[in-house]
Write an enzyme that holds these catalytic residues in place. Sequence first.
Site, PDB file in Angstrom:
ATOM      1  N   HIS A 116       0.826  -1.222   0.000  1.00 20.60           N
ATOM      2  CA  HIS A 116       0.000   0.000   0.000  1.00 20.60           C
ATOM      3  C   HIS A 116       0.858   1.269   0.000  1.00 20.60           C
ATOM      4  O   HIS A 116       0.320   2.374  -0.055  1.00 20.60           O
ATOM      5  CB  HIS A 116      -0.919   0.037   1.225  1.00 20.60           C
ATOM      6  CG  HIS A 116      -1.990  -1.016   1.191  1.00 20.60           C
ATOM      7  ND1 HIS A 116      -2.884  -1.128   0.154  1.00 20.60           N
ATOM      8  CD2 HIS A 116      -2.295  -2.007   2.068  1.00 20.60           C
ATOM      9  CE1 HIS A 116      -3.701  -2.150   0.387  1.00 20.60           C
ATOM     10  NE2 HIS A 116      -3.359  -2.706   1.531  1.00 20.60           N
ATOM     11  N   ASP A 156      -3.021 -10.339  -2.891  1.00 19.68           N
ATOM     12  CA  ASP A 156      -3.532  -9.941  -1.581  1.00 19.68           C
ATOM     13  C   ASP A 156      -5.017  -9.619  -1.724  1.00 19.68           C
ATOM     14  O   ASP A 156      -5.489  -9.239  -2.793  1.00 19.68           O
ATOM     15  CB  ASP A 156      -2.772  -8.697  -1.104  1.00 19.68           C
ATOM     16  CG  ASP A 156      -3.048  -8.364   0.342  1.00 19.68           C
ATOM     17  OD1 ASP A 156      -2.208  -8.715   1.196  1.00 19.68           O
ATOM     18  OD2 ASP A 156      -4.097  -7.739   0.630  1.00 19.68           O
ATOM     19  N   ASP A 245      -4.710 -12.885   2.904  1.00 14.82           N
ATOM     20  CA  ASP A 245      -5.946 -12.527   3.608  1.00 14.82           C
ATOM     21  C   ASP A 245      -7.196 -12.809   2.785  1.00 14.82           C
ATOM     22  O   ASP A 245      -8.287 -12.370   3.156  1.00 14.82           O
ATOM     23  CB  ASP A 245      -5.908 -11.062   4.055  1.00 14.82           C
ATOM     24  CG  ASP A 245      -5.262 -10.150   3.039  1.00 14.82           C
ATOM     25  OD1 ASP A 245      -4.994 -10.603   1.908  1.00 14.82           O
ATOM     26  OD2 ASP A 245      -5.014  -8.977   3.374  1.00 14.82           O
TER      27      ASP A 245
END
Length: 437
Positions: A116, A156, A245
């Site tokens: 990020h 992700d 995740d």
Amino acid sequence: MKTGRIKAKNRTGLIFFPAYDWEISAFHPERKERLLYTHDQVIEEGLLDIEGISEFKAGIATDKDISRVHFCLPDIDSVITDSHRISAGGCIEAARLVLEKKVDRSFALVRPPGHHSMRVVHGCRGFCNINMEAIMVEWIRTNYPHIKKIVIVDTDCHHGDGTQDIFWHDPDILFISVHQDGRTLYPWSGFPEDLGGSGARGMTLNVPLPPGTTDDGFIYVAENLIRPILDEFKPDIVINSAGQDNHYSDPITDMQFTAGGYARLTEIVSPDICVLEGGYSIEMALPYINTGIILSLAGVDYSYLKEPDFRPDRFKQASVEMKYIAGLCDSMLNYWRKRQGIPLKKEGIVERRKTVRYDTDNIVDRQAEFKKMCDCPGVFRIETRASTGNSATCVHIPRGACESCRSQGIEWFDSAEGFDFVQMQDMDKDIFTSRKG
């Protein structure tokens, strides 16, 4: 598991850096224990007893490594810790092992994560301060200039908005992000129409999947979108931002992927290097997913791998969702195959404005970007003003910039006024320059 006679088809290097001395807080998803159970699982399963799977030490990323990618404000040491340097250094070591042919594939099991983190860094957002994959990519291109075409496949659950931002204008880096639909999850971005900057249209591909996507949906995307694109692009190296995740037990997302699914995904994508990103089901998911990815990278049977509560009939993809995913893949493949027919702007300045929110550090940054278009990759500057009070003009002269664009970048750097800092990245000369505004 009996491993005495097992031999890996692919020599596989593992770099562990669990960063037991770093965490956002003791109760935060990104905390010290994240890799504790994974390391135990690797030892208990005897993976390091398999011939061809070896563990290596992480290195330390230098200021020069970080400055090739980021404009850190007010400076590097103000926005990162030693753990961030080692996490990035672990990724560089993973690349070095592959490129020096000491292993065939590698997996950087490191934290803190980084996908990020954008080009300008004022602090921590989405648990990320600096972008580990981007630092590794620029290290590769600096030290192995014959490597031109690189693919980053980000799996992700959260859109890899930082990596997208850094390579938005880069015509040689193909970025594919497969994530939970940004209308339902942080960072609220990553839509099919986001295809890259004017000089690199079609080199960013976003695949937002509906919440609840199962193994069937993910594997469909891997087989029918990612694999065909990789076969057509023929990259020199493939990197997987291996966030975990998407697992059904993850506490902060809403997907239904399994450890076996992750292993199959790895087999299809066939990355040269994997880098751990997110994944916060510390006991129920990470140990099994990481074991599956390692076995898949090594070319060792992973079919026995199952979570303790796994049931084969537990998650079924609804037919209407499979139809949506198939249509999305068709659409993205169409974007990819028509990318070279998209007319490109060859002159003038293209302006882009955005507000970047640092959710972890509660910072807001307002940016204006000015990109000079050209037959070459062009040149751009970013004007950044953050709620910390720091402001800067940041100039990026990319690899392959012509003399006119190089001169424009230097003129922007020399003439900038009214900012706290003025910084410049000159990628061909591998020089980072900074001055007070």
